[in-house]
Design a protein around this motif. Sequence first.
Motif, short mmCIF file in Angstrom:
data_model
loop_
_atom_site.label_atom_id
_atom_site.label_comp_id
_atom_site.label_asym_id
_atom_site.label_seq_id
_atom_site.Cartn_x
_atom_site.Cartn_y
_atom_site.Cartn_z
N VAL A 1 46.07 44.52 28.57
CA VAL A 1 45.49 45.77 29.36
C VAL A 1 45.35 45.56 30.80
CG1 VAL A 1 43.44 47.12 29.41
CG2 VAL A 1 44.47 46.09 27.12
N ALA A 2 44.96 44.45 31.28
CA ALA A 2 44.66 44.31 32.85
C ALA A 2 46.11 44.30 33.36
CB ALA A 2 44.07 42.85 33.12
N GLU A 3 47.07 43.83 32.74
CA GLU A 3 48.28 43.82 33.52
C GLU A 3 49.03 45.47 33.29
OE1 GLU A 3 51.13 41.42 31.07
OE2 GLU A 3 50.13 39.49 32.09
N ALA A 4 48.64 46.26 32.48
CA ALA A 4 49.05 47.79 32.63
C ALA A 4 48.38 48.46 33.50
CB ALA A 4 48.80 48.20 31.22
N PHE A 5 46.75 47.93 33.73
CA PHE A 5 45.97 48.95 34.55
C PHE A 5 46.08 48.59 36.28
CE2 PHE A 5 43.83 50.63 30.90
CZ PHE A 5 43.68 52.03 31.32
N ALA A 6 46.91 47.24 36.28
CA ALA A 6 46.95 46.88 37.47
C ALA A 6 48.00 47.77 38.47
CB ALA A 6 47.55 45.58 37.58
N LYS A 7 48.88 48.31 37.44
CA LYS A 7 50.04 49.34 38.09
C LYS A 7 49.33 50.64 38.80
CE LYS A 7 53.33 47.63 34.70
NZ LYS A 7 53.39 47.62 33.07
N ILE A 8 47.96 50.88 38.17
CA ILE A 8 47.48 51.93 39.04
C ILE A 8 46.17 51.44 39.80
CG2 ILE A 8 48.16 53.80 37.54
CD1 ILE A 8 45.59 53.86 35.80
N ASN A 9 46.07 50.11 39.92
CA ASN A 9 45.24 49.76 40.76
C ASN A 9 43.96 49.64 40.16
OD1 ASN A 9 47.31 49.24 42.97
ND2 ASN A 9 47.13 51.37 43.32
N LYS A 10 43.64 49.54 38.85
CA LYS A 10 42.40 49.34 38.41
C LYS A 10 42.26 47.95 37.90
CE LYS A 10 42.22 53.86 38.23
NZ LYS A 10 41.51 54.46 39.50
#
Lengths: 235, 235
Positions: B55-64
Motif C-alpha cells: 500500500v505504501a508503494e502505491a501511495f508513494a506515487k501520489i506523495n502520501k
Amino acid sequence: MKNLIIASTSTIHGSGYLEYILEELAVFFKNSNSILFIPYARPGGISHDDYTKIVAEAFAKINKTVKGIHEFENPTEAIEHAQAIFVGGGNTFVLTYHLYKNNLIETLQTAVKNGTPYLGTSAGSNICGLTIKTTNDMPIVYPPSFNALAFVPFNINPHYLDPDTNSTHMGETRETRIKEFHNFNTPPVIGLREGSWLQVEDNSIILKGTLNARIFEYNKAPYEVAPETQLNHLK
Amino acid sequence: MKNLIIASTSTIHGSGYLEYILEELAVFFKNSNSILFIPYARPGGISHDDYTKIVAEAFAKINKTVKGIHEFENPTEAIEHAQAIFVGGGNTFVLTYHLYKNNLIETLQTAVKNGTPYLGTSAGSNICGLTIKTTNDMPIVYPPSFNALAFVPFNINPHYLDPDTNSTHMGETRETRIKEFHNFNTPPVIGLREGSWLQVEDNSIILKGTLNARIFEYNKAPYEVAPETQLNHLK
C-alpha cells in the motif's frame, strides 16, 4: 454404525434433481421406506413445502416416501424416529441457523451415531464437516456458531471449482479462499467437485463418483485424489 | 462531514495495485499527507507488514506516506489522530473479527462522522454497509456480529459478477445469492462491478467509474444504474 453419503451437489448440469446418484441412493436407502427431509437451507428462498415436493418427486422414482421435518409438531422426535435423513442444499448459514434454533445439532449427531442413514447434498454436506467455515454461501443470516455436525474429522467444500484461467475477475479463486482458511484453522478441507460424493461407513471414508477430489491439508501443497481413495487418514 | 470512497476492488485486471483510481485518490486525499492503513483483512494471509508495504508503494506515487495501524501501540488513538484512513481488501470475516476484537467499530464511526476521509476497497468497502451479509468471502473466522460500520444505509456487494451464461457449474450465481439475502433482510444491496466506486459526501452518494451498478431492492426486480447516478434515496 455411521452410514452417510456426503455429496457435492444434488444436481449435475443437464440432469434432473438427484438423477445422477439415484441408483446409488436406492442401495443406500435399501432398508428405509420413508425419508425425513430437512428443507431448512431453502435454495432461492423456496418454501419448505415446495422444496419437500421436489424431493418427494425424485425419491418416488425409487419408491421412497418423503416427509418434511416442518410437517412434524416435534422436530426432535421426527429425527429420533426417522428411518433415514436427507438434508438438502441451499444456504448453509440459513440451514445452520435453523438447526441451532430448533436445538437439533445433538439430536442429529446421536441419530447418525446410532446408524440412521444420512444423505447430504451441498449445504447438507457442508454441515457434515467440523465447521461451516468452508462454505461458498453468502452469510445472509447470523448463526449462533459456525460449528457443524462433525460427522467427519475435516471440512467439506462442496461445488469445488477449479480456477478459471481465462477469467479477468479479481475476486479470490476457491483455492485462494481455502488457503486463507488455513491461515486461521488447521483441519483438512476436501474440495468435492460436482458429481462426487463421500461414502462414510463407520471409520471408512471413500471418494465416489468419476472425478478426483482436491485435498487441502494445513502446511501442505494441495493435491488430487482419485475415486475409490480411502480418506479416513485425514484429520 | 462524511467523505468516503467505497470501491469494488483495489485492482482491475491488467493494472497495478490501486492504479486505476490513483488520480482520483490524489484529489480525495488532497488535504492528507499521511494515511492510516488498516491491513486486518490480510488477502491470501499476507502479513500486516507486507500488506502495508504494498500500500505504501502505491501511495508513494501520489506523495502520501502510509503507516499500518498494527505499528501503533494504541489502535484507537491511531484512528482518532489519523489524517485519512484506508481499509484494504482481503477476507471480510477476518477484518470484521479484528475490528470488533480491537474495539474499533465506534471509533471508526466517530472518525468518519467527524470528516476523516475513508477509502475502502473490497472487504474495506463491504464493512461500509449495514452488515457484512452480502460479502463474497469464505467465513474462515467467526466474528461476534455481522453488523458493520453503516456508513451508507444499504449493503454493498463488491466484485459484483454477472451470471456466466456458458457455465455448467451448479453453484448459485451472485444474483441468486443476493435474492436469497432478501428472503431474510430488507435493505437494498448495491452490486459494484470491478472498477466502480461510490463517492460519499455527507448525504450525497454517487456511482463513479465507467460501469453501471446493479441495484437489488427488497420486493423489486433488480435494475441497472449508470455512472454519476445519485443513490442517496436508497435505504
